[in-house]
Enzyme design. Sequence first.
Site, mmCIF file in Angstrom:
data_model
loop_
_atom_site.group_PDB
_atom_site.id
_atom_site.type_symbol
_atom_site.label_atom_id
_atom_site.label_comp_id
_atom_site.label_asym_id
_atom_site.label_seq_id
_atom_site.Cartn_x
_atom_site.Cartn_y
_atom_site.Cartn_z
ATOM 1 N N HIS A 1 0.705 -1.026 -0.004
ATOM 2 C CA HIS A 1 -0.079 0.003 0.090
ATOM 3 C C HIS A 1 0.943 1.217 -0.050
ATOM 4 C CE1 HIS A 1 -3.727 -2.159 0.568
ATOM 5 N NE2 HIS A 1 -3.406 -2.552 1.730
ATOM 6 N N ASP B 1 -3.085 -10.724 -1.957
ATOM 7 C CA ASP B 1 -3.745 -10.300 -0.651
ATOM 8 C C ASP B 1 -4.996 -9.754 -0.910
ATOM 9 O OD1 ASP B 1 -2.182 -8.713 1.875
ATOM 10 O OD2 ASP B 1 -3.961 -7.874 1.265
ATOM 11 N N HIS C 1 -6.443 -7.231 -0.106
ATOM 12 C CA HIS C 1 -6.556 -5.907 -0.469
ATOM 13 C C HIS C 1 -5.797 -5.390 -1.590
ATOM 14 C CE1 HIS C 1 -6.965 -6.275 3.990
ATOM 15 N NE2 HIS C 1 -7.726 -5.379 3.973
ATOM 16 N N ASP D 1 -4.762 -12.940 3.819
ATOM 17 C CA ASP D 1 -5.788 -12.598 4.618
ATOM 18 C C ASP D 1 -7.133 -12.689 3.684
ATOM 19 O OD1 ASP D 1 -4.710 -10.586 2.816
ATOM 20 O OD2 ASP D 1 -4.794 -8.999 4.062
#
Length: 378
Positions: free
Chosen positions: A128, A163, A165, A252
Amino acid sequence: MVPVVYRPEYLTYDFGPQHPFSPQRLAMLVELLEELDPAWGPVAAVQARREDVLTVHAERFVRRVEAASQGAPPDDLDEYGLGTSDTPVFPGMDAAARWLVGGTLTGARLVSGGTARRVLQLGGGLHHAQFDRASGFCVYNDLAVAIHHFLEAGMRVLYVDVDVHHGDGVQWIFYKDPRVLTLSLHESGRYLFPGTGGVFELGQGGGTGYSWNLPLEPYTGDACYLEGFERVFEKALAWFLPDVILVQAGADAHFLDPLADLMLTTRAYERIFTRILEGAEQYTEGRVLFTLGGGYSFDAAVRVWALLYFLLKEQRLPERLPEGWRSRWGQRLGQTLGAELHDTHGPPLVPRRPEIERYNRSNVDRLLDVVSKYLTPG
């Protein structure tokens, strides 16, 4: 030999005891691998230099990270994503983040230099972090630094992010660069941080068509996820013809994860990792670098990453996890840990299955249709 890159200093990347991005996950994983594999012996990471970080980050941002790390935070920290609940400041933050960057860069150097084909960086995955801003638990973007290294070595990079996200930082840093194809599969930004990663985020300028996103509906399970992954991953390989694959192996998307709503099991992760390794053998002469990433169920994340370790090394999976390790960490965490690497039970019943599958398949079709206008099949 498959090098595993690690340094105990990784554990200093610590936002505090209540923060979900806890170094305990990594300490737990390292202890498990030490007990399961008598040949455990990681390659020591080399800490990234300031100059390495500046290959992908703004000088003004790095200065603020350094100042905050030394206890003298500037007044404008929030403009740089620092001092937030997601990315709070802690003493030594700059040095700790550079250890994680250095580990991924160490792995990239092993691959680009021909020392190894497969490498596992036992940390990193800070996808990120932006050019001039920290975000979502990520201070410096180790993945982007590694990609820059590969590009300097004349290598075309396929970046694969599983991931839950969206891998937004890596995407935006290379959004105009046709030497990098970023492929992110993630829970739709309509429901989950960072709110980006739509199908039509395709790149800009010469990089148009080289940003691929597959947003997925909450409660997506193994079969639907794997169907989409197989289709887009194979097309990315065949169209882009990469020299190396870089993987952010966040755990995740597992059904036990408390911060998201995908429903993958360890069986799906085994297939994902195996397929990436097969793709590397077919297209990149085996060159692939894996990092870790998100994963906030300690139980699930550690088992997923241990599974990755044994798959990379082509070793037989252990039948059961050590009882002493399970008891020790179970007491620390206040929970019962899984007895095997693979899940012994599946996710809860998934609502709205037909609608989920239709939405996900339509996104796969839409993505492959739109990128076909920009890329010439290899």
